[in-house]
Scaffold this motif. Structure first.
Motif, PDB file in Angstrom:
ATOM      1  N   ILE A 182     -15.524  -3.026 -18.948  1.00  0.00           N
ATOM      2  CA  ILE A 182     -14.873  -2.170 -19.656  1.00  0.00           C
ATOM      3  C   ILE A 182     -15.110  -0.873 -18.855  1.00  0.00           C
ATOM      4  CG2 ILE A 182     -14.678  -0.775 -21.596  1.00  0.00           C
ATOM      5  CD1 ILE A 182     -15.123  -3.556 -23.153  1.00  0.00           C
ATOM      6  N   ARG A 183     -16.141  -0.432 -18.681  1.00  0.00           N
ATOM      7  CA  ARG A 183     -16.594   0.604 -17.862  1.00  0.00           C
ATOM      8  C   ARG A 183     -15.865   0.661 -16.458  1.00  0.00           C
ATOM      9  NH1 ARG A 183     -22.796   1.301 -17.163  1.00  0.00           N
ATOM     10  NH2 ARG A 183     -22.373  -0.164 -14.974  1.00  0.00           N
ATOM     11  N   GLU A 184     -15.977  -0.094 -15.758  1.00  0.00           N
ATOM     12  CA  GLU A 184     -15.450  -0.268 -14.431  1.00  0.00           C
ATOM     13  C   GLU A 184     -14.038  -0.452 -14.309  1.00  0.00           C
ATOM     14  OE1 GLU A 184     -17.465   0.065 -11.531  1.00  0.00           O
ATOM     15  OE2 GLU A 184     -19.228   0.298 -12.886  1.00  0.00           O
ATOM     16  N   ALA A 185     -13.469  -1.125 -15.316  1.00  0.00           N
ATOM     17  CA  ALA A 185     -11.916  -1.605 -14.904  1.00  0.00           C
ATOM     18  C   ALA A 185     -10.971  -1.201 -16.298  1.00  0.00           C
ATOM     19  CB  ALA A 185     -11.757  -2.888 -14.549  1.00  0.00           C
ATOM     20  N   ASP A 186     -11.531  -0.994 -17.092  1.00  0.00           N
ATOM     21  CA  ASP A 186     -10.723  -0.730 -18.399  1.00  0.00           C
ATOM     22  C   ASP A 186      -9.761  -1.704 -18.555  1.00  0.00           C
ATOM     23  OD1 ASP A 186      -9.839   0.529 -20.758  1.00  0.00           O
ATOM     24  OD2 ASP A 186      -8.651   2.156 -19.906  1.00  0.00           O
ATOM     25  N   PRO A 187      -9.850  -2.853 -19.017  1.00  0.00           N
ATOM     26  CA  PRO A 187      -9.090  -3.992 -19.127  1.00  0.00           C
ATOM     27  C   PRO A 187      -8.310  -3.737 -20.277  1.00  0.00           C
ATOM     28  CG  PRO A 187     -11.271  -4.685 -19.855  1.00  0.00           C
ATOM     29  CD  PRO A 187     -11.431  -3.435 -18.962  1.00  0.00           C
ATOM     30  N   VAL A 188      -6.923  -4.013 -20.476  1.00  0.00           N
ATOM     31  CA  VAL A 188      -5.987  -3.549 -21.577  1.00  0.00           C
ATOM     32  C   VAL A 188      -6.403  -4.283 -22.888  1.00  0.00           C
ATOM     33  CG1 VAL A 188      -3.634  -3.715 -22.120  1.00  0.00           C
ATOM     34  CG2 VAL A 188      -4.065  -3.072 -19.823  1.00  0.00           C
ATOM     35  N   GLU A 199     -10.435  -9.170  -6.609  1.00  0.00           N
ATOM     36  CA  GLU A 199      -9.393  -8.333  -6.753  1.00  0.00           C
ATOM     37  C   GLU A 199      -8.185  -8.839  -6.193  1.00  0.00           C
ATOM     38  OE1 GLU A 199     -10.507  -4.290  -6.087  1.00  0.00           O
ATOM     39  OE2 GLU A 199      -8.243  -3.933  -6.179  1.00  0.00           O
ATOM     40  N   LYS A 200      -8.271  -9.655  -5.179  1.00  0.00           N
ATOM     41  CA  LYS A 200      -7.009 -10.057  -4.540  1.00  0.00           C
ATOM     42  C   LYS A 200      -6.477 -11.198  -5.339  1.00  0.00           C
ATOM     43  CE  LYS A 200      -4.106 -10.045  -1.951  1.00  0.00           C
ATOM     44  NZ  LYS A 200      -3.628  -8.746  -1.553  1.00  0.00           N
ATOM     45  N   CYS A 201      -7.408 -12.026  -5.741  1.00  0.00           N
ATOM     46  CA  CYS A 201      -7.016 -13.268  -6.829  1.00  0.00           C
ATOM     47  C   CYS A 201      -6.389 -12.528  -8.012  1.00  0.00           C
ATOM     48  CB  CYS A 201      -8.208 -14.150  -7.120  1.00  0.00           C
ATOM     49  SG  CYS A 201      -8.605 -15.347  -5.875  1.00  0.00           S
ATOM     50  N   GLY A 202      -6.789 -11.433  -8.614  1.00  0.00           N
ATOM     51  CA  GLY A 202      -6.271 -10.828  -9.504  1.00  0.00           C
ATOM     52  C   GLY A 202      -5.004 -10.128  -9.214  1.00  0.00           C
ATOM     53  N   ASP A 203      -4.984  -9.848  -8.149  1.00  0.00           N
ATOM     54  CA  ASP A 203      -3.523  -9.566  -7.587  1.00  0.00           C
ATOM     55  C   ASP A 203      -2.432 -10.333  -7.439  1.00  0.00           C
ATOM     56  OD1 ASP A 203      -1.735  -7.586  -5.897  1.00  0.00           O
ATOM     57  OD2 ASP A 203      -2.362  -8.451  -4.264  1.00  0.00           O
ATOM     58  N   GLN A 228      -4.363  -5.386 -12.933  1.00  0.00           N
ATOM     59  CA  GLN A 228      -3.831  -4.200 -13.695  1.00  0.00           C
ATOM     60  C   GLN A 228      -3.055  -3.395 -12.822  1.00  0.00           C
ATOM     61  OE1 GLN A 228      -6.140  -4.441 -17.719  1.00  0.00           O
ATOM     62  NE2 GLN A 228      -6.434  -2.545 -16.447  1.00  0.00           N
ATOM     63  N   SER A 229      -3.342  -3.674 -11.242  1.00  0.00           N
ATOM     64  CA  SER A 229      -2.480  -2.840 -10.279  1.00  0.00           C
ATOM     65  C   SER A 229      -1.144  -3.091 -10.227  1.00  0.00           C
ATOM     66  CB  SER A 229      -3.099  -3.214  -8.806  1.00  0.00           C
ATOM     67  OG  SER A 229      -2.625  -4.601  -8.298  1.00  0.00           O
ATOM     68  N   HIS A 230      -0.594  -4.161 -11.060  1.00  0.00           N
ATOM     69  CA  HIS A 230       0.836  -4.351 -11.501  1.00  0.00           C
ATOM     70  C   HIS A 230       1.266  -3.877 -12.749  1.00  0.00           C
ATOM     71  CE1 HIS A 230       1.171  -7.203  -7.806  1.00  0.00           C
ATOM     72  NE2 HIS A 230      -0.289  -7.315  -8.196  1.00  0.00           N
ATOM     73  N   PRO A 231       2.528  -3.030 -12.445  1.00  0.00           N
ATOM     74  CA  PRO A 231       3.019  -2.366 -13.672  1.00  0.00           C
ATOM     75  C   PRO A 231       3.172  -3.208 -14.713  1.00  0.00           C
ATOM     76  CG  PRO A 231       4.624  -2.683 -11.805  1.00  0.00           C
ATOM     77  CD  PRO A 231       3.207  -2.788 -11.305  1.00  0.00           C
ATOM     78  N   GLY A 232       3.037  -2.965 -15.942  1.00  0.00           N
ATOM     79  CA  GLY A 232       2.972  -3.616 -17.044  1.00  0.00           C
ATOM     80  C   GLY A 232       2.284  -4.793 -17.319  1.00  0.00           C
ATOM     81  N   CYS A 233       1.012  -4.950 -16.454  1.00  0.00           N
ATOM     82  CA  CYS A 233       0.059  -6.333 -16.590  1.00  0.00           C
ATOM     83  C   CYS A 233      -1.277  -5.966 -17.019  1.00  0.00           C
ATOM     84  CB  CYS A 233      -0.053  -6.780 -15.094  1.00  0.00           C
ATOM     85  SG  CYS A 233       1.618  -7.375 -14.443  1.00  0.00           S
ATOM     86  N   GLY A 234      -1.761  -6.695 -18.028  1.00  0.00           N
ATOM     87  CA  GLY A 234      -3.056  -6.404 -18.440  1.00  0.00           C
ATOM     88  C   GLY A 234      -3.720  -7.622 -18.503  1.00  0.00           C
ATOM     89  N   ALA A 235      -5.138  -7.407 -18.206  1.00  0.00           N
ATOM     90  CA  ALA A 235      -6.135  -8.390 -18.219  1.00  0.00           C
ATOM     91  C   ALA A 235      -6.757  -8.405 -19.807  1.00  0.00           C
ATOM     92  CB  ALA A 235      -7.297  -8.347 -17.219  1.00  0.00           C
ATOM     93  N   THR A 236      -7.190  -9.590 -20.066  1.00  0.00           N
ATOM     94  CA  THR A 236      -7.684  -9.690 -21.492  1.00  0.00           C
ATOM     95  C   THR A 236      -9.024 -10.448 -21.242  1.00  0.00           C
ATOM     96  OG1 THR A 236      -5.413 -10.208 -22.408  1.00  0.00           O
ATOM     97  CG2 THR A 236      -7.524 -10.847 -24.004  1.00  0.00           C
ATOM     98  N   ILE A 237     -10.095  -9.806 -21.295  1.00  0.00           N
ATOM     99  CA  ILE A 237     -11.464 -10.120 -21.199  1.00  0.00           C
ATOM    100  C   ILE A 237     -11.694 -10.969 -22.399  1.00  0.00           C
ATOM    101  CG2 ILE A 237     -12.165  -8.475 -19.327  1.00  0.00           C
ATOM    102  CD1 ILE A 237     -13.720  -6.951 -21.448  1.00  0.00           C
ATOM    103  N   LYS A 238     -12.639 -11.948 -22.082  1.00  0.00           N
ATOM    104  CA  LYS A 238     -12.509 -12.938 -23.342  1.00  0.00           C
ATOM    105  C   LYS A 238     -14.045 -13.840 -22.876  1.00  0.00           C
ATOM    106  CE  LYS A 238      -9.898 -17.019 -21.679  1.00  0.00           C
ATOM    107  NZ  LYS A 238      -8.596 -17.876 -21.760  1.00  0.00           N
ATOM    108  N   HIS A 239     -14.389 -14.573 -23.692  1.00  0.00           N
ATOM    109  CA  HIS A 239     -14.589 -14.659 -25.395  1.00  0.00           C
ATOM    110  C   HIS A 239     -15.594 -13.914 -25.917  1.00  0.00           C
ATOM    111  CE1 HIS A 239     -12.893 -18.507 -23.456  1.00  0.00           C
ATOM    112  NE2 HIS A 239     -11.879 -18.173 -24.414  1.00  0.00           N
ATOM    113  N   TYR A 240     -15.277 -12.629 -26.371  1.00  0.00           N
ATOM    114  CA  TYR A 240     -16.345 -11.696 -26.950  1.00  0.00           C
ATOM    115  C   TYR A 240     -16.771 -12.049 -28.252  1.00  0.00           C
ATOM    116  CZ  TYR A 240     -17.810  -6.990 -28.058  1.00  0.00           C
ATOM    117  OH  TYR A 240     -18.613  -5.730 -28.654  1.00  0.00           O
ATOM    118  N   CYS A 241     -17.963 -12.771 -28.411  1.00  0.00           N
ATOM    119  CA  CYS A 241     -18.996 -12.889 -27.491  1.00  0.00           C
ATOM    120  C   CYS A 241     -19.823 -14.166 -27.776  1.00  0.00           C
ATOM    121  CB  CYS A 241     -20.080 -11.804 -27.375  1.00  0.00           C
ATOM    122  SG  CYS A 241     -20.806 -11.308 -28.916  1.00  0.00           S
ATOM    123  N   CYS A 242     -20.557 -14.696 -26.890  1.00  0.00           N
ATOM    124  CA  CYS A 242     -21.829 -15.648 -27.281  1.00  0.00           C
ATOM    125  C   CYS A 242     -20.948 -16.978 -27.406  1.00  0.00           C
ATOM    126  CB  CYS A 242     -22.461 -15.560 -28.387  1.00  0.00           C
ATOM    127  SG  CYS A 242     -23.741 -14.134 -28.200  1.00  0.00           S
TER     128      CYS A 242
END
Ligand code: BGC
Length: 821
Positions: free
Chosen positions: A699-705, A597-601, A654-668
């Protein structure tokens, strides 16, 4: 280049220096290390001077420096006795590199392809050489590096996955000659250590970003200590499951089904070199008393951990579940939960809590199309690696529970998942604890979730748009100068070196700017702002790319994107200095959501500074095969560790305003060979239990943008064109409301000799892939034509297109408003 660091850079580097040792895995130790203090030291190996901070490709971060092992040690006051060895090695390497590049160019021209397409991410095998090992002192360190990256897979041969003849010879000689010897692995994925297993001290340093050499020095001197655990099984290449295929051009068959990584090794009782979850420490730990309680299917295990050694340290407690086999065959065990202690002084103890829902261990019964928990005895195993566990509880399920009934996905595929022969249970560790017994009677099936809707404001806005404007929103912004496509790094005009952006041509529609990761924020270091927008200056091309550019492609890239500094004398050169953080695999090795989380921050903070809305990370494909070229970007062979690490990083961003993560690459997306046009052939069970699982958790734990679909096809259809993956699973089963974008599909990259085509923009939008990236005139035209019923490949329903455009708008409005608040 400005030499002094900005305050934010200093803060980030300081934070990373603290986190980095948590990512290092001590594989072997005889107590000779840490050292008492700096002194004379003999340094050998490829990674001493050219210490790698990460891999290559879009995941490579343009940080303005990397502290090498050599520099880190010098700074700390060590005297290096192998100057001559290091200089001679540099010359050997430079020559080998010249030959390697010349060879790639030759091959590419013979195939009528661009060298950059053939050579991107290609691993140069470590050269063979003879340089005398004559450094003074009684302590030696050998730093072995391996690079890999986007565009090519790794090789099983010597100098890549296998050690070179020279490396083997030198490492064994050093082990014999020096009083104290440490082998350090500056690698992004496993290497075969079989020939050097007699070495008594081995540290998996990994690739930890800008501060790699500093963090190593801290650990070497005992100012800090390694506390990571392997996120994948390390073994000789021939020991990994081989019933499936890997690196095929057209179709890659995942015949091994769910038996990937330790699920395979444990089930067939194959001894790896180092098992999943393994990692030593400068001290020792003992897991004491455990207690287990259950509430419906939620299980909580408390465990007391004691530092029984003489130095400080942290331990990772792991909880595995052995699910009983019934109708479904089951792997020996799967990771259900883990917890890392805080820093424990010698003799100090801490109670950790491990919590999981048994429903998440449900197997997918393809015939019933449901996730089920069969009746029987579920064993909970607690321990400090997958091979050092004890049963702490037996949970009895009196009758079968249908956890969730779903609709079939993934289509038809000629594939029969392999099953292990029933074997006697692996030799258990001597069982000292008496397992607790619990009986559960869960009954309720999970209820379906409400698929998310777009806002009324957005739905209204898109209704009145022309087909042209609608299409403009649905494809990424592309340069009108070139018309046909976006050139690398030029897809965004708002932030230099960003990977892409959405349109900025429609009033009321703010552009979303995207930049790569996962090892930090990938932007141009230096740029100017002129009438064309923000433009990169200099040579911030992905490592290794510039040397592969031929005269024509070189002129295109340099002429359009890169301005030479001397042409810019009267323009102000601005800077975007981003911090390289540990690679994905290293972060997962921390087994620490707090560190992740710190690295994401840190990334989120830099996104805010430089105007980025969406970070194109975390990369969270399962490490199905150790030769995957992008293995370093991904977290683990295990979906729970993958999902929880991705969730933690996402929360930080996403603790920063206006910032979203994009989880990838969906899938395989598990290989790089023919990556735009390869089809992964996967059974529905393996897909659901392994390859989708991590995404579901994140998605369940962090709701990526946002979420990015993959380049590859799944069972013959591109993932971005699969309604079942996008509408059925993402929206209906998981209730995901975020933005779905494609990977960067660039048509001219297609291999015309391949069986499958690259993904199509209109077909993707029709299937529920909201945004097609990076965007080109052809993609735009394809969508307009499809909306008008004039695209022979696709009829695009206006309602579907509006829904996708509205989702893009909702995301843009939300992030831009948050940022401006
Ligand atoms: C990669 C993605 C990346 C995108 C943008 C693609 O080639 O596969 O991971 O985010 O480029 O740079």
């Amino acid at each position: 280049m400005k030499k002094t660091l900005f305050e934010y850079e200093k803060t980030h580097l300081k934070q990373l220096r603290k986190i980095a040792p948590e990512c290092m895995v001590l594989l072997k130790s005889n107590g000779d290390f840490p050292l008492e203090g700096p002194g004379k030291i003999a340094l050998y190996g490829s990674g001493v001077r050219k210490t790698l901070k990460g891999g290559t490709g879009s995941g490579d971060v343009n940080s303005r420096y990397v502290i090498s092992v050599e520099r880190g040690l010098r700074r700390a006051g060590f005297t290096i006795t192998t100057e001559t060895w290091l200089d001679t090695y540099d010359a050997v390497l430079a020559e080998a590199r010249r030959e390697f590049i010349a060879d790639i160019k030759k091959k590419a021209y013979a195939q009528h392809r661009l060298p950059v397409m053939v050579g991107m991410g290609a691993v140069m095998p470590e050269p063979e050489y003879e340089i005398p090992l004559d450094g003074g002192g009684d302590t030696a360190i050998y730093v072995l590096s391996r690079i890999c990256g986007e565009g090519n897979d790794r090789n099983a041969g010597t100098g890549d996955f296998a050690l070179s003849v020279t490396e083997r010879r030198d490492i064994l000689a050093l082990q014999k000659t020096y009083k104290r010897f440490l082998l350090v692995l500056n690698v992004g994925g496993p290497v075969d250590l079989t020939p050097v297993m007699e070495v008594e001290n081995i540290l998996l340093l990994g690739q930890l970003g800008a501060i790699t050499g500093l963090a190593f020095t801290d650990v070497l001197l005992g100012k800090s200590y390694p506390s990571g655990k392997l996120s994948a099984t390390w073994a000789p290449i021939s020991d990994y499951p081989s019933v499936g295929t890997f690196g095929e051009k057209d179709d890659t068959f995942y015949h091994e089904g769910i038996y990937v990584g330790y699920r395979y090794f444990d089930s067939v009782q194959k001894e790896p070199l180092f098992p999943f979850g393994f990692g030593k420490s400068y001290t020792t730990f003992k897991i004491g008393k455990t207690s287990v309680e259950a509430e419906d299917t939620v299980i909580r295990v408390k465990a007391k951990v004691k530092n029984t050694g003489e130095r400080k340290g942290k331990e990772v407690v792991q909880l595995y579940v052995s699910v009983p086999s019934g109708r479904l065959d089951q792997p020996y065990q799967s990771l259900a939960a883990y917890a890392k202690t805080g820093e424990l002084e010698p003799q100090a103890s801490e109670e950790v809590m491990l919590c999981f829902d048994l429903r998440d261990q449900a197997g997918f019964d393809t015939d019933a199309c449901a996730y089920i928990l069969e009746k029987g005895k579920y064993l909970l195993r607690i321990g400090t690696s997958s091979r050092e566990t004890e049963v702490c509880a037996e949970i009895t399920l009196k009758k079968e529970l249908v956890v969730k009934t779903v609709s079939h996905i993934a289509g038809e595929v000629e594939l029969h998942d392999w099953k292990p022969e029933p074997v006697a249970a692996p030799k258990e560790e001597e069982q000292k604890r008496k397992p607790e017994s619990l009986t559960l009677n869960p009954e309720k099936e999970e209820e379906a979730v409400e698929p998310p809707r777009v806002s009324e404001e957005a739905a209204e806005f898109v209704k009145d748009l022309s087909d042209e404007d609608l299409a403009r929103i649905l494809v990424g912004h592309y340069s009108q100068d070139h018309g046909y496509a976006s050139v690398v790094g030029e897809a965004a005009n708002l932030v230099a070196g960003a990977a892409g952006q959405t349109t900025d041509e429609i009033e009321g529609v703010p552009a979303l700017v995207m930049a790569d990761g996962p090892a930090g924020l990938r932007l141009a270091r230096d740029y100017v702002r002129d009438e064309k927008g923000a433009r990169a200056v200099g040579d911030d091309l992905p490592a290794g790319m510039e040397e592969l550019l031929g005269p024509v492609s070189g002129a295109v890239v340099k002429g359009t994107r890169l301005k030479k500094k001397k042409e810019l004398e009267d323009q102000e050169i601005l800077h975007q200095y981003c911090t390289a953080i540990p690679i994905g695999t290293a972060l997962a090795q921390s087994f620490s959501p707090a560190a992740a989380e710190k690295c994401g921050d840190i990334v989120g903070d830099e996104m805010e500074r430089f105007g980025i809305h969406l970070w194109l990370a975390p990369g969270m494909n399962i490490q199905r095969h150790p030769l995957c070229g992008r293995i370093f970007e991904y977290y683990s062979e295990d979906p729970v560790l993958t999902g929880l690490t991705a969730a933690a990083v996402t929360k930080g961003v996403q603790s920063h305003p206006g910032c979203g993560a994009t989880i990838k690459h969906y899938c395989c997306n598990n290989q790089e060979t023919n990556r735009f046009q390869n089809s992964s052939a996967v059974s529905e069970r393996a897909l659901r239990e392994l390859y989708l699982r991590g995404f579901e958790i994140a998605i369940r734990e962090a709701d990526p943008v946002a979420l990015m679909t993959s380049y590859n096809l799944l069972n013959g259809v591109h993932t971005s064109e699969r309604e079942d993956l996008l509408k059925t699973v993402l929206r209906k089963e998981w209730g995901y409301g975020g933005l779905v974008m494609s990977d960067w599909v660039i048509r001219y990259m297609a291999d015309r000799t391949a069986h499958y085509k690259v993904a199509n923009a209109a077909l993707s939008v029709q299937a529920g892939n909201d945004l097609f990236m990076p965007g080109s005139a052809a993609d735009y035209r394809g969508i307009v034509m499809a909306l008008r019923g004039k695209n022979p490949r696709c009829v695009l329903n206006r309602g579907e297109a509006e829904k996708s455009a509205a989702r893009i708008l909702d995301t843009a409005w939300r992030l831009v408003r948050e940022r401006n608040r």
